[in-house]
Scaffold this motif. Structure first.
Motif: not given
Length: 307
Positions: A262-280
């Motif tokens: 639904v609403l594929a041409d809109w970007e949803f802005l919210g938590p848990y979005t961005g890039q998954a980083w593996l940190l250490y």
């Protein structure tokens, strides 16, 4: 002395360090597998190159000169560095073994990392992985965790990291629901629909969107709020409404036409979005067990660059 001259004197420096540490040419010769006369010649060549006497010799004993004491300190560091260099090969040649504690957000841990961890355990019998599914921002240093996966638009300072995969959120609904309730054409249509939302914080039912320079925010409503993407996915499949889902959660259902975006041409802005980083923690001597986990996840998840 030219800049490359020290490279031709490395063996002489090692011989001198052994003589200084062991107290005699004969003891140094035994440690090096050489003759005492050969060791003596190496020390003499080093003294000639430096232009100073390093050992004060008598018929009964020998001792370090002032220059010899300073030179010995540097040569000892050289020997220690060489030993550490050899240990690098030993560490990386050895099969990874031991426990690796890996933390990740719940949905990502279960739906993305869990299958990859099973692959890794099958390939590395000496490895153990403790996968901790937690949506908190865990500090790997304070909480004794080796590796942390965090979904963020900007990785935190003070940690080393590898990008694994982009994470977007999609709005999805069952075709039967959309046939009955209609397809939203813009974010402002959503308040008229039954929406399945996160429900962790008071403003979680305020959904924000972006399309180019346009931005929109709407307050949505629905009969079911649940902070587990698997539950929202199941509810959407059953036709309960429009769900906000991580793309990795929705992918299979979309491919099977169980859900429709639904609403594929809109970007949803919210938590848990961005890039998954593996940190250490930044560590020049990362254990092979951790390096193995990092390399496996990065190889399986990181996008392949264009040739």
């Amino acid at each position: 002395m030219g800049i490359n001259a020290p490279l031709h004197l490395l063996s002489e420096m090692v011989a001198f360090a052994q003589v200084a540490e062991r107290g005699s040419f004969s003891a140094a010769a035994r440690a090096l597998g050489m003759t005492p006369s050969a060791v003596s010649r190496q020390v003499a060549r080093l003294e000639e190159a430096l232009g100073v006497r390093l050992l004060a010799r008598t018929t009964r004993q020998q001792r370090l000169t002032e220059a010899g004491r300073e030179a010995f300190a540097h040569c000892a560091e050289l020997v220690a560095a060489a030993q550490a260099t050899l240990q690098v090969g030993q560490r990386f040649a050895a099969a990874p073994a031991g426990v690796v504690r890996l933390s990740a957000p719940k949905a990502l841990a279960h739906q993305v990392l869990h299958p990859l961890v099973l692959e890794l355990l099958a390939a590395q019998p000496g490895l153990e992985v403790h996968l901790v599914a937690d949506d908190r921002d865990i500090d790997p240093v304070r909480e004794d965790v080796d590796l942390v996966v965090r979904i963020t638009r900007q990785p935190p300072e003070g940690l080393a990291g590898r990008p694994l995969m982009p994470v977007r959120h999609l709005l999805c609904a069952a075709p039967a629901y959309l046939a009955a309730a209609g397809m939203p054409l813009q974010p402002q249509d959503l308040p008229g629909h039954s929406c399945l939302w996160l429900g962790e914080h008071p403003r979680d039912h305020h959904w924000r969107f972006r399309r180019g320079d346009e931005q929109a925010e709407v307050a949505v409503h629905g009969r079911y709020a649940v902070n587990h993407s698997g539950a929202r996915l199941d509810a959407a499949r059953r036709g309960l409404g429009i769900a906000c889902l991580p793309d990795f959660s929705a992918r299979a259902a979309l491919a099977a036409s169980e859900l429709q975006q639904v609403l594929a041409d809109w970007e949803f802005l919210g938590p848990y979005t961005g890039q998954a980083w593996l940190l250490y923690p930044p560590d020049r001597h990362l254990p092979p067990k951790c390096r193995t986990v990092i390399d496996h996840l990065a190889a399986r998840l990181s996008p392949t660059p264009d040739p």
